[in-house]
Design an enzyme around this catalytic site. Structure first.
Site, PDB file in Angstrom:
ATOM      1  N   ARG A  59       0.766  -1.346  -0.026  1.00 36.37           N
ATOM      2  CA  ARG A  59      -0.030  -0.040  -0.269  1.00 36.37           C
ATOM      3  C   ARG A  59       0.835   1.447  -0.060  1.00 36.37           C
ATOM      4  O   ARG A  59       0.233   2.121  -0.334  1.00 36.37           O
ATOM      5  CB  ARG A  59      -0.820   0.088   1.047  1.00 36.37           C
ATOM      6  CG  ARG A  59      -2.213  -0.918   0.897  1.00 36.37           C
ATOM      7  CD  ARG A  59      -3.278  -1.070   2.013  1.00 36.37           C
ATOM      8  NE  ARG A  59      -2.375  -1.607   3.119  1.00 36.37           N
ATOM      9  CZ  ARG A  59      -2.385  -2.815   3.564  1.00 36.37           C
ATOM     10  NH1 ARG A  59      -2.701  -3.772   2.791  1.00 36.37           N
ATOM     11  NH2 ARG A  59      -1.781  -3.100   4.870  1.00 36.37           N
ATOM     12  N   GLU A  96       3.052  -6.802  14.230  1.00 38.82           N
ATOM     13  CA  GLU A  96       2.526  -7.108  15.440  1.00 38.82           C
ATOM     14  C   GLU A  96       1.935  -8.580  15.452  1.00 38.82           C
ATOM     15  O   GLU A  96       1.223  -8.913  16.575  1.00 38.82           O
ATOM     16  CB  GLU A  96       1.073  -6.162  15.518  1.00 38.82           C
ATOM     17  CG  GLU A  96       0.010  -6.148  14.557  1.00 38.82           C
ATOM     18  CD  GLU A  96       0.403  -5.315  13.487  1.00 38.82           C
ATOM     19  OE1 GLU A  96      -0.611  -4.457  12.796  1.00 38.82           O
ATOM     20  OE2 GLU A  96       1.610  -5.005  12.932  1.00 38.82           O
TER      21      GLU A  96
END
Length: 171
Positions: A59, A96
């Site tokens: 992105r 994460e």
């Protein structure tokens, strides 16, 4: 930038249970929203010494490439393993929810060049930190790490050391 926040979709439990994903695809679909992001970044970096925009897969490409065009500089992709065809260097990073690696072509940047590193989202800082490491490993300088969205509660900004950080939207 509140009008941009309204264009970001919350997707619960993606890609894993317990994670709230901030989806920028509705913002990308909105012509004025996308233009506002690119314009905001371009206004920030226009007039500063920037030789290239580095976009982080995937992105970061969607915001970084039009920013490079707006600034009149080149675009350099930082990719996941196995995507770049020529001689490259790589760096591992933690997400994460896992680990991965990033790569950059060894000849993508010249020593002494100044770059803006762009991605859609700053979470824990692992991806951005790896991209900044790659830029510095080639002898270039990080002007700033630029993000459309920052998840402040994950404290990624704190993990980026001395690299300046700019985010358009903070949650």
């Amino acid at each position: 930038m509140e009008h941009l926040k309204a264009l970001i979709r919350d997707v619960p439990d993606f890609p894993l249970p317990g994670i709230l994903f901030r989806d920028v695809t509705p913002l990308l679909r909105h012509p004025r929203g996308l233009a506002d992001v690119v314009d905001a970044f371009a206004a920030r970096y226009r007039g500063r010494e920037v030789n290239a925009v580095v976009g982080i897969e995937s992105r970061g490409f969607l915001f970084g490439a039009p920013l490079a065009v707006a600034l009149g500089v080149g675009f350099v992709p930082v990719r996941k393993p196995g995507k770049l065809p020529a001689d490259r260097i790589s760096q591992s990073y933690a997400l994460e929810y896992g680990t991965n690696r990033l790569e950059i072509h060894r000849d993508a940047l010249l020593p002494g060049e100044s770059v803006v590193v762009v991605d859609d989202l700053l979470a824990t800082g692992g991806t951005a930190n790896a991209a900044a490491w790659l830029v510095r490993a080639l002898g270039a300088h990080v002007v700033e790490l630029a993000f459309v969205v920052e998840l402040a509660f994950l404290r990624g900004r704190e993990r980026l050391g001395d690299d300046p950080v700019h985010s358009l939207i903070t949650y």
